[in-house]
Design a protein around this motif. Structure first.
Motif, short mmCIF file in Angstrom:
data_model
loop_
_atom_site.label_atom_id
_atom_site.label_comp_id
_atom_site.label_asym_id
_atom_site.label_seq_id
_atom_site.Cartn_x
_atom_site.Cartn_y
_atom_site.Cartn_z
N GLY A 112 -74.03 -27.16 -69.71
CA GLY A 112 -74.96 -27.01 -70.82
C GLY A 112 -75.25 -28.29 -71.58
N GLY A 281 -80.45 -39.45 -73.94
CA GLY A 281 -81.49 -38.48 -73.63
C GLY A 281 -82.28 -38.17 -74.89
N GLU A 284 -86.71 -33.31 -73.04
CA GLU A 284 -86.47 -32.50 -71.84
C GLU A 284 -87.26 -32.97 -70.63
OE1 GLU A 284 -85.47 -28.23 -72.63
OE2 GLU A 284 -86.86 -28.55 -74.30
P1 GDP Z 1 -76.14 -28.75 -67.51
O1 GDP Z 1 -75.59 -27.36 -67.54
O2 GDP Z 1 -75.20 -29.73 -68.12
O3 GDP Z 1 -76.58 -29.17 -66.15
O4 GDP Z 1 -77.40 -28.76 -68.48
P2 GDP Z 1 -78.97 -28.76 -68.18
O5 GDP Z 1 -79.36 -30.03 -67.51
O6 GDP Z 1 -79.33 -27.50 -67.52
O7 GDP Z 1 -79.56 -28.82 -69.65
C1 GDP Z 1 -79.31 -27.81 -70.61
C2 GDP Z 1 -80.50 -27.74 -71.58
O8 GDP Z 1 -80.58 -28.92 -72.36
C3 GDP Z 1 -81.84 -27.63 -70.87
O9 GDP Z 1 -82.63 -26.71 -71.57
C4 GDP Z 1 -82.43 -29.03 -70.97
O10 GDP Z 1 -83.84 -29.03 -70.96
C5 GDP Z 1 -81.88 -29.49 -72.28
N1 GDP Z 1 -81.78 -30.96 -72.39
C6 GDP Z 1 -81.15 -31.81 -71.56
N2 GDP Z 1 -81.25 -33.08 -72.00
C7 GDP Z 1 -81.95 -33.05 -73.16
C8 GDP Z 1 -82.36 -34.05 -74.13
O11 GDP Z 1 -82.11 -35.26 -74.02
N3 GDP Z 1 -83.08 -33.59 -75.20
C9 GDP Z 1 -83.37 -32.27 -75.37
N4 GDP Z 1 -84.06 -31.92 -76.46
N5 GDP Z 1 -82.98 -31.32 -74.50
C10 GDP Z 1 -82.29 -31.69 -73.40
#
Ligand code: GDP
Length: 303
Positions: A112, A281, A284
């Motif tokens: 997440g 980051g 998205e």
């Molecule tokens: P994982 O479980 O660690 O692989 O997480 P994900 O890559 O699926 O990301 C989880 C959520 O965080 C998703 O809805 C992404 O779009 C969001 N997200 C990831 N990086 C960023 C960022 O730098 N900024 C914002 N606002 N959202 C992000």
């Protein structure tokens, strides 16, 4: 440009607080330091880091005989940068990429936090730079993780090596390495599982993955990047401690810095963990990953 607007929340909150303090106090005294301490802790700078910073500031105030809070503003920025880098001479925050042969990047972090998204963004950036990139879908545990990585792979235009859900991550990484070698790829980015419910299993799994990488590619992994979510504040710091010890982390990707006013966690991670933040980051989308620049960050806070 992008960096500035992405950081707007952190920036305006932070500079607002400090500027307000400076305007209200004028004179540098104990009360001023107390409020400054509180403002920094609220911005997630971390208690230990704030204590060190305040000590440094007090010493500097004495040494330069500073009386006016306005004069102190530049000193705060200076000291924040110093606190960030600490004793380290090496200020370059870029990735350790091999000039020749395959660079292997291992990416770890709790579910997440934005691990998959960050891998996708990184792959895109490297591809844009003309590098041949392969992704290995080593998170075989979380439902949907493999498909999600495939979506990012397609977007970035890079290949994804995968097995079935529930299969051995080390075997996926092994295949990823063989595929990257036969394609003469420049970079292999390895995703890993991020469940923390069973820490021992997770760490054993990471250890096994690391052994495969070390055996197949001498000198690798060249980077082990820990992904942390800036909005989780001090939780991110405790994750850094857990992974930092167990997984030999060489750099941090700090995500969601666009959505939080608490960018101070950047300073705490570096100061307390001695791990450089390599990327942040800021959204998205595929382009929303920026190399981290500490001086730009700190001076941006007061702009
Ligand atoms: P994982 O479980 O660690 O692989 O997480 P994900 O890559 O699926 O990301 C989880 C959520 O965080 C998703 O809805 C992404 O779009 C969001 N997200 C990831 N990086 C960023 C960022 O730098 N900024 C914002 N606002 N959202 C992000």
């Amino acid at each position: 440009e992008k960096y500035k607007s992405g950081m707007e929340k952190t920036r305006s909150s932070f500079s607002g607080k400090i500027n307000n303090l400076i305007a209200r106090y004028r004179k540098v005294d104990e009360d001023f330091f107390e409020e400054l301490e509180e403002a920094l802790i609220t911005a997630d700078v971390g208690v230990m880091t704030v204590m060190d910073l305040i000590d440094e500031l007090k010493t500097e105030v004495k040494r330069r005989n500073i009386k006016d809070t306005a004069e102190l503003k530049d000193v705060i920025s200076e000291k924040l940068v110093e606190i960030y880098y600490g004793e380290d001479d090496e200020k370059i925050e870029s990735l350790n990429l091999q000039d020749e042969g395959l660079t292997v990047i291992l990416v770890v972090g709790v579910n997440g936090v934005g691990k998959t998204t960050s891998i996708g963004k990184l792959a895109h950036q490297m591809k844009e730079e003309g590098k041949e990139v392969v992704l290995a879908a080593g998170d075989t545990f979380r439902a949907g993780a493999i498909e999600q990585l495939e979506v990012w792979g397609e977007r970035a235009g890079v290949g994804v090596i995968k097995h079935k859900e529930g299969s051995d991550p080390a075997a996926v990484i092994y295949d990823g390495i063989q595929a990257a070698k036969s394609r003469k790829a420049d970079v292999l980015i390895c995703d890993t599982a991020g469940r923390l419910q069973n820490k021992v299993n997770l760490m054993n799994e990471l250890e096994k993955v690391r052994r495969v990488i070390e055996r197949e590619v001498p000198g690798a992994p060249h980077e082990t990047l820990l992904v942390l979510d800036a909005t989780t504040g001090q939780n991110a710091l405790s994750q850094a401690k857990t992974f930092g010890q167990a997984a030999n982390v060489t750099g941090i990707i700090l995500t969601k810095l666009d959505g939080t006013a608490k960018g101070g966690i950047v300073l705490a991670i570096r100061h307390e963990m001695h791990i450089p933040v390599k990327y942040v980051g800021l959204g998205e989308k595929m382009e929303d990953l920026q190399p981290f620049d500490a001086e730009g960050f700190v001076y941006g806070l007061f702009a």
